[in-house]
Scaffold this motif. Structure first.
Motif, short mmCIF file in Angstrom:
data_model
loop_
_atom_site.label_atom_id
_atom_site.label_comp_id
_atom_site.label_asym_id
_atom_site.label_seq_id
_atom_site.Cartn_x
_atom_site.Cartn_y
_atom_site.Cartn_z
N GLU A 115 0.82 -1.20 0.00
CA GLU A 115 0.00 0.00 0.00
C GLU A 115 0.86 1.26 0.00
O GLU A 115 0.57 2.23 -0.70
CB GLU A 115 -0.92 -0.01 1.22
N LEU A 118 2.45 1.69 -3.52
CA LEU A 118 1.49 2.20 -4.49
C LEU A 118 1.19 3.67 -4.25
O LEU A 118 1.09 4.47 -5.20
CB LEU A 118 0.21 1.37 -4.43
N LYS A 122 2.00 6.64 -7.00
CA LYS A 122 0.93 7.52 -7.48
C LYS A 122 1.27 8.98 -7.21
O LYS A 122 1.01 9.86 -8.05
CB LYS A 122 -0.39 7.15 -6.82
N GLU A 146 1.51 -1.33 -8.88
CA GLU A 146 0.16 -1.90 -8.99
C GLU A 146 0.23 -3.42 -9.03
O GLU A 146 -0.57 -4.11 -8.36
CB GLU A 146 -0.52 -1.35 -10.24
N SER A 149 1.01 -4.73 -5.68
CA SER A 149 -0.12 -4.60 -4.76
C SER A 149 -1.27 -5.53 -5.09
O SER A 149 -2.32 -5.46 -4.46
CB SER A 149 -0.62 -3.14 -4.76
N GLY A 150 -1.10 -6.35 -6.10
CA GLY A 150 -2.16 -7.28 -6.47
C GLY A 150 -3.13 -6.75 -7.49
O GLY A 150 -4.13 -7.40 -7.79
N GLU A 151 -2.86 -5.57 -8.03
CA GLU A 151 -3.73 -4.98 -9.04
C GLU A 151 -3.14 -5.25 -10.42
O GLU A 151 -2.73 -4.35 -11.15
CB GLU A 151 -3.90 -3.49 -8.79
N ALA A 154 -4.79 -3.60 -13.61
CA ALA A 154 -4.50 -2.17 -13.70
C ALA A 154 -3.07 -1.95 -14.17
O ALA A 154 -2.79 -1.05 -14.98
CB ALA A 154 -4.73 -1.50 -12.35
#
Length: 624
Positions: A115, A118, A122, A146, A149-151, A154
């Motif tokens: 977290e 990320l 950003k 991303e 972070s498991g995204e 994205a």
């Protein structure tokens, strides 16, 4: 190292004095001199360079020197220490885009909080405009954050969009391929772990942004849901990736033709021919579908024994992609299902045991039979190997039941690729043994029923011993105690049948191994305790099993049957009638198959000794 020194020199030369008082200014002035020496020293001796950066920070605890020390630790190989000092730096000055970006990179290198990584990435992107020369590098970091972070979706969308926007940025192109690889690998891992639908959904979403995801989705779909859906998917993605998808169509067409022929050989002739005709009509430009439809029709009408498909064409590999997709497909679907290689598919439909079926004299008006052929385990994604020829064995067995043994078609309960629920429905459960379909059929014959049960598929032992199991196609073999059908329950529920006689043939082994490979993956074979797969039931019953408890039931590939079943069919042709009285008893069958199977298995390099228990004078067939 180049990146490190660019960062250090930039901030050392641009340092502004924001404090008042002679002492404070002098300390930071000295810190700047020490930091300049540290940067030069780092080239020769990283350890000494880091120590000098520590001394510079001790003289002036401004965010700049915290940042410099963090970067030094990172390049020295201590990302955890680097993260600590970069955290201090970005908290002291939140508007430095480069610092935020590097903080995100270091968090990921240190295995830190996704977290935080990320958030920092950003923030870095938000502090620059699109014209900044560092834009591409910052977007790359954000995409990696991303993914970290498991995204994954994205990340894939962001990096693919950036790569198209900045075609000259080789670093973006390389990172895009790496993220593609990780994204596709995550989808394949889900499928390998039994989450086939979830893995497919992940790949399908990723296909919007990745040609590799599109290719992998089409190939996986062709294995799990062969037919129209896979062909439609290829057509769809071919419009978006005409070059990258090149060759996939040919691969899926060849696989679909192979599936149709296997379906035909397994006894589903009408269905295979019908599907082939539909495909020929839907894709008139595809000569392969026209050819397979023609060959299947000829085999059906002329008893043609050979079907030859066109050679499978090579698949153009995606460029600059490092992922071994074929290896993953081999693990999931078996060595003959991995695409991408040249192969010629020659399908010989062995017909000797079909053509030689003798018409029996005995008619069983009250005969009830169960035929289960469990072949396709692998497609369930549970890492259980298929049982080659099980579908064909079951289909041919039904022919012998009706023509030789005198059973009526409407009295045969047949099931291909039976699930745990199918076993419960047919044989009943432990708490409701008389609610099974077989019991109800037998009950209706009012004590006159002659029951014949045939099962070909996997069997398995329990880890702690004392039990063996029939393996449904949806079973988790490492958890066989909760997903299999207990053999003891199978025998108990057969014993309570209100039948005149019960005959059982199990073409399955219960050793934990199989002709297609081992069944258990997370349990050591040494922990498995095997028990005898045959059990003596009440009077007028007989059980035949294909192998002893520690052996494997083999196949007879040249004849396209399981070994026991092939010789069982020979026995029913009259070859087991040792006393020439035109009657074949279960005892004669056992003597025949025991000798034939054991001898053939030895010539194949292994031991296989069928087992039997029960009343040996029960009659299987009578001839004119």
């Amino acid at each position: 190292m180049k990146r490190f020194f660019r960062a250090v020199s930039l901030f050392l030369l641009g340092l502004g004095f924001m404090v008042t008082g002679v002492g404070a200014v002098d300390y930071c002035d000295m810190a700047r001199d020490v930091a300049e020496k540290a940067a030069k020293t780092f080239n020769r001796d990283q350890a000494k360079g880091v120590k000098l950066f520590i001394k510079a920070l001790s003289l002036c605890e401004k965010p700049l020197y915290q940042y410099n020390l963090g970067i030094a630790y990172y390049h020295y190989g201590s990302p955890v220490e680097a993260e600590k000092y970069l955290a201090l730096a970005v908290n002291g000055d939140k508007n430095q885009a480069v610092w935020q970006n590097d903080y995100a990179v270091v968090i990921m290198a240190a295995g830190g909080d996704p977290e935080k990584a990320l958030k920092a990435a950003k923030k870095a992107v938000s502090l620059i405009d699109g014209k900044n020369p560092k834009t591409a590098a910052f977007i790359e970091t954000l995409a990696r954050a991303e993914l970290y972070s498991g995204e994954g979706l994205a990340a894939l969308e962001r990096i693919s969009t950036a790569a198209r926007k900045h075609p000259g940025e080789s670093r973006l192109q390389k990172t895009g391929k790496e993220i593609e690889k990780e994204f596709v690998t995550s989808g394949l891992k889900m499928m390998q772990q039994g989450q086939a639908e979830t893995g497919l959904a992940v790949l399908e979403k990723g296909a919007e942004f990745s040609s590799l995801a599109a290719r992998t989705y089409c190939r996986a779909l062709a294995r799990l849901e062969p037919g129209a859906k896979a062909l439609a998917a290829v057509s769809r993605w071919q419009n978006l990736y005409p070059v990258e998808i090149a060759g996939i169509w040919s691969e899926i067409v060849a696989d679909e033709c192979l599936r149709l022929c296997n379906s035909y050989k397994a006894g589903q002739q009408r269905k295979a021919m019908y599907e082939a005709r539909l495909l020929k009509e839907k894709y008139p430009a595809c000569s392969e579908f026209a050819e397979v439809e023609k060959k299947l029709f000829e085999a059906f009408t002329n008893d043609d024994t050979t079907i030859v498909l066109a050679k499978k064409r090579n698949i153009a590999p995606a460029q600059d992609v490092d992922i071994d997709i074929d290896r993953a497909f081999k693990e999931m679907f078996g060595k003959d299902q991995a695409g991408g290689s040249h192969r010629e598919v020659s399908l010989k439909i062995a017909v000797d045991q079909v053509e030689n079926i003798k018409k029996g004299r005995k008619q069983r008006k009250h005969g009830i039979a169960v035929v289960i052929g469990n072949q396709r385990y692998k497609m369930r994604g549970k890492r259980v190997p298929d049982v080659d020829f099980a579908g064909r064995d079951a289909a041919v067995m039904q022919k012998y039941l009706t023509r030789t043994m005198g059973f009526a078609k409407e009295n045969i309960l047949s099931c291909t690729d039976a699930t745990a629920n199918d076993f419960n429905i047919i044989f009943g459960t432990e708490s409701r043994p008389k609610e099974g379909k077989l019991y109800r059929y037998v009950k209706g014959e009012r004590g006159k029923a002659e029951v014949f049960v045939y099962y070909v598929g996997h069997g398995a032992p329990a880890e702690k011993g004392g039990e063996a199991y029939l393996v449904p196609v949806d079973a988790e073999v490492d958890y066989i105690e909760t997903s299999g059908y207990p053999l003891s329950l199978f025998y108990r529920n057969l014993e309570i049948l209100p039948a005149k006689a019960v005959m059982v043939v199990l073409d399955a082994c219960f050793s934990g191994d199989s002709a297609g490979g081992r069944l258990f993956h997370n349990i050591s074979p040494t922990r498995l305790v095997n028990v005898s797969p045959v059990q003596e039931m009440k009077d007028n019953s007989f059980v035949l099993c294909g192998a002893d408890k520690n052996q494997v039931c083999g196949w007879y590939p040249e004849k396209r049957h399981s070994l026991l079943t092939y010789y069982f069919f020979e026995a029913l042709q009259g070859k087991a009638d040792s006393d020439s009285d035109k009657r074949v008893t279960v005892g004669e069958v056992y003597n025949y198959v025991s000798e034939k199977v054991s001898r053939k298995a030895l010539r194949m390099g292994r031991d296989q000794n069928p087992l039997a228990k029960g009343k040996l004078d029960l009659v299987l067939a009578e001839f004119y």
